[in-house]
Scaffold this active site. Structure first.
Site, PDB file in Angstrom:
ATOM      1  N   ILE A 104      -3.350  35.369 -31.633  1.00 26.17           N
ATOM      2  CA  ILE A 104      -2.891  33.974 -32.303  1.00 26.17           C
ATOM      3  C   ILE A 104      -1.727  34.133 -32.897  1.00 26.17           C
ATOM      4  O   ILE A 104      -1.628  34.790 -33.786  1.00 26.17           O
ATOM      5  CB  ILE A 104      -4.085  33.262 -32.801  1.00 26.17           C
ATOM      6  CG1 ILE A 104      -3.756  31.919 -32.799  1.00 26.17           C
ATOM      7  CG2 ILE A 104      -4.556  33.863 -33.993  1.00 26.17           C
ATOM      8  CD1 ILE A 104      -4.998  30.848 -33.189  1.00 26.17           C
ATOM      9  N   CYS A 105      -0.889  33.208 -32.894  1.00 28.67           N
ATOM     10  CA  CYS A 105       0.449  32.902 -33.567  1.00 28.67           C
ATOM     11  C   CYS A 105       1.383  34.402 -33.863  1.00 28.67           C
ATOM     12  O   CYS A 105       1.691  34.980 -32.588  1.00 28.67           O
ATOM     13  CB  CYS A 105      -0.111  32.563 -35.052  1.00 28.67           C
ATOM     14  SG  CYS A 105       1.227  31.854 -35.948  1.00 28.67           S
ATOM     15  N   GLY A 106       1.491  34.806 -34.784  1.00 29.28           N
ATOM     16  CA  GLY A 106       2.577  35.842 -35.090  1.00 29.28           C
ATOM     17  C   GLY A 106       2.102  37.034 -34.453  1.00 29.28           C
ATOM     18  O   GLY A 106       2.687  38.016 -33.988  1.00 29.28           O
TER      19      GLY A 106
END
Length: 199
Positions: A104-106
């Protein structure tokens, strides 16, 4: 008992994986509790973005794909600073062994830099965010809150509930009715959906 390895590192975005880790560990809505094992580059404590001090259970060197059933990667400052290579390599090993990886995300940027998104359906914070890594997978980018691309599950930073739902779906821990109710309770605050989860 099935095992989820959760990567931990400095400035880990704790809220992004909170829903998922709770549901896996407790099994409160799935009826199937998992072992949650934290993985660090060393056994030295790390401090999350929220200020929690986490002592890893094991190191990357101790982890083999055949001893786990899932690898979870949260966002953190390290991914945007070009770090996280050791965890991206671990993710590659899991994917090569057909063991699911949830990012998720970065963390999606780290996997993009490693070439792991090039041939798999995926999402992230935004298409442009991943394009800045120089990756070649833009044709497989899907503009959704969470995407299951075979053994890879991805989501953007504003979608921790959808991320948890997608992982539970990929692991076949709940049927569609219960997954809809889960998102209804934790994303839309729908009180009627709660009865489905506990029923």
């Amino acid at each position: 008992m099935r095992t989820a390895y959760v990567a931990v590192y400095e400035t880990l975005a704790d809220w992004e994986i909170g829903h998922l880790v709770v549901e896996l560990r407790t099994g409160r809505f799935t009826g199937v509790p998992w072992a949650v094992v934290t993985v660090g580059e060393s056994l030295e404590p790390v401090v999350t973005m929220g200020g929690m001090r986490v002592v890893p259970d094991v190191t990357i060197a101790d982890v083999e794909p055949d001893t786990g059933d899932l690898l979870v990667l949260a966002g953190s400052g390290q991914w945007d600073n070009g770090g996280g290579d050791a965890f991206a390599k671990l993710a590659a090993r899991f994917l090569e062994a057909s063991v699911p990886v949830a990012a998720i995300c970065g963390a999606t940027a780290g996997l993009a830099r490693a070439g792991l998104l090039d041939e798999r359906k995926h999402t992230s914070a935004a298409k442009e965010y991943l394009q800045a890594t120089g990756y070649q997978g833009v044709g497989n980018y899907v503009d959704e809150r969470a995407v299951v691309g075979g053994d890879l599950i991805t989501a953007g930073p504003d979608s921790p509930v959808q991320f948890a739902r997608a992982v539970l779906q990929r692991l076949e821990l709940a049927d569609e009715r219960k997954l809809d109710a889960y998102e209804g309770v934790f994303h839309r605050a729908d009180p009627a959906a709660y009865a489905v989860l506990v029923g």
